[in-house]
Design an enzyme around this catalytic site. Sequence first.
Site: not given
Ligand code: 26Q
Length: 807
Positions: A363, A550-551, A556, A662
């Site tokens: 992702h 968004k976040r 972004k 969305k």
């Molecule tokens: C990893 C290790 C330790 C702590 C946290 C994490 C962690 C947690 C969440 C790393 C990444 C995330 C989230 C990533 C994320 O939301 N990516 C998004 O995924 C979407 C669905 O595919 C995409 O549409 C977005 O582009 C992408 O940013």
Amino acid sequence: MANTTPKTESKTITKEELKEQFIDVLHNDFQTTPDEASDQQVYEALTKIVVGILKAKRRKFTVKNRSEGKKKVYYLSMEFLMGRSLKTSIYNLEMVDETVGMLKDLGISINSIYEMEPDAGLGNGGLGRLAACYLDALAADGYHATGYSILYEYGIFKQKLEDGWQTELPDNWLPGGSALLVACPTQAVEVRFDGELVESWDNGFHSVELKDYTSVMAIPYDMFVSGYGSEAVSKLRLWKADVASFGMDDFIKGNYVKALGRNIMSQAITKVLYPNDNHAEGKSLRLRQQYFMSAASVADIVNTHLNVYGTLDNLADKVAIHINDTHPTLAIPELMRIMLDECGYDWDSAWDIVTRTFAYTNHTVMPEALEKWECNLLKSVVPRIYSIIVEINERYCRKLWDMYHDEAKVTHMSIIEKNMVKMATLCVHASHHVNGVAKIHSEIIKRETFKDEYAYTPEKFTNVTNGIAYRRWLYQSNEGLTKLLKDSIGDGFLRDASELEKFRAFADDKAVLEQLTAIKKQNKERFAKYVKNRYGVVLNTESIFDCQVKRLHEYKRQQLNALNIIAEYNYLRSNPDAPFVPKTYIFAAKAAPGYYMAKQIIKLIWNISQELKKDKRLNEKLNVIFMEDYCVSLSEILMPAADISEQISLAGTEASGTGNMKLMINGAITLGTLDGANVEIFEQVGADNILLFGMNVDEVERAKPGYRPIDIYNNNGVLKGAVDMLTSGGLNGEYFGEIANSLKSTDTYMAFADFDSYRDAQRRASESYTDAEKWSRMSLMNISGAGIFSADRAVDEYARYIWQLTK
Ligand code: 26Q
């Protein structure tokens, strides 16, 4: 994709049956009556009935699938951002009329009941919401699916702004949320941490034993997700950590302090969701969470499979396990462990089955989000798993050596490098398929992130562009648009999103275009009312609603949006009487609590909104609002009200984006870069119906070496004027020196380079908006082109091309 699942023939429940059950539950559980019951009690009673229906439906579906020997998919994800469920279940079970009618007879309005449900915020953003959308779509498509995650006691934090500074409050969702959960304590499994590996050779047989480990029990709690118009129900199994009542050896041995210390550590495992998005922090508690979820889920999968088939030999034929990003990677060595240590398989047989079972979705290409774990940490927290990873790596490196005879290459491709385990490398090696989440992203991972792996096993790599559970944001959230669509193209689009294309036939129908404008206006007014109630702020619903929700992350580029607003502000102050198309910029974003720059950017946006309030006349033309605590429920009110969808990440950084989808299906026009799924949005609607700007991926690559943002700043008066406001105190008296310095010196995401082009896109937006018919036509083209972004389509691609499921 045509959804061919037959429509449910029989009614889920009649109004009379529902009323009878409702009165019974209120009486038995709350000793109350419909007249006397509080909204909370009504919510709980109704939820209990709906959960009962879903549970029975799932059972029936499972029995049928088992008897047919159907292959199942298990979707492992550290996040499932479910939002609210009651309304979705009632819509998906097609019992809206019965429920609304039954409550109405009793003098209860359903909308206030829906509001009682807390969001299940068990995720950060895109990745977690995607997992939730896929459970919905898997059921809609009729596939047999189970999601696995953690029952976090606290979900994503609640955001409050204090003077524009983000503060975080705990999200204690379970008091209200537990009505959705079904506890299954008899299916609890044990997960072992820590301890010492003891190897022995017995008659030439090598065996390993873990001694002095910490035992944690994983208790399953199930949530059910109904499919729309299908027999299928997805199950989400959430694991809660509980300290084992047995296995507390230390306690028994009298090692009281050590035992109680471990007890506390164990209970902490499922306490709270890590609030980082696109940033992998190597914390030991997070590692425990990941192993806890992976090991409990694999144990459950194995138990279920053995109950049905009595052997793991056919596991890969009957089970697909999907890994949502690398967070559940440890499921791979865990399945190896069970097969080797508990089921007596030899390495090669076990590895063959494992590698035909797992698939992995990437992702992100952001280096800081790629997980690496320290060998020492793994060795201490999960000793046996670490030893299996080492073995996997040694075998892999030997193969690579035989193939390339290139030490540097083998080192680089190795799963373990510089005393770190590279989780993505392990996932790619152990998976039969690896996919990115939008066309451009899947190309980038082949070209860059997994360049060597792609050269080694090109057949593994594929793309599945993300999709959304579109009914949630259309049918459930935008009543006006749903009605217009039904009146013009029938209701087939509710089951098969590709039917939205039929709406294109109305692109030149003035009456439809006018209705579309009127619907958007109504939705803007509904949203404005919500804002007025919550913040006491009045929005001009004649203005363009320009949304970036968004976040918060530098890639972004909320800062680019902010700089443009400041430039507009400077312009209006110098030209108070110049013609200007009024705009309301709507922001909503949570920042990771430890992400300093992101919090500064929130404060900046808030300060701009305050500064604009000072000049009433100007503020009517240019307004900014920062909505606190962006969550799934807020998105459901917001999306239908948006005119512009800001998708302005630097090309090559946003894997896909799903908010873009969305907003599109609700008729917003994308103002964005050729990044992530924006590329496919562009393909769907054509150049006339999207506002593109900025460098593309190739241009970014060429501009990066030797990029000097300070030169752009020095040569661009409008940009300089905006940036200087950050340090002049002209934004409600605050100074944003760190943002200014970071942009002037580094500007990692090249906001300066795209600034002029962004302003031009904003200018084109304003110009198009003044022609209401043109704008409405653009909006219609977006709605009618949004069908391919259905999660039903996405999941069907996974099922056919990756998991090999049959319906
Ligand atoms: C990893 C290790 C330790 C702590 C946290 C994490 C962690 C947690 C969440 C790393 C990444 C995330 C989230 C990533 C994320 O939301 N990516 C998004 O995924 C979407 C669905 O595919 C995409 O549409 C977005 O582009 C992408 O940013």
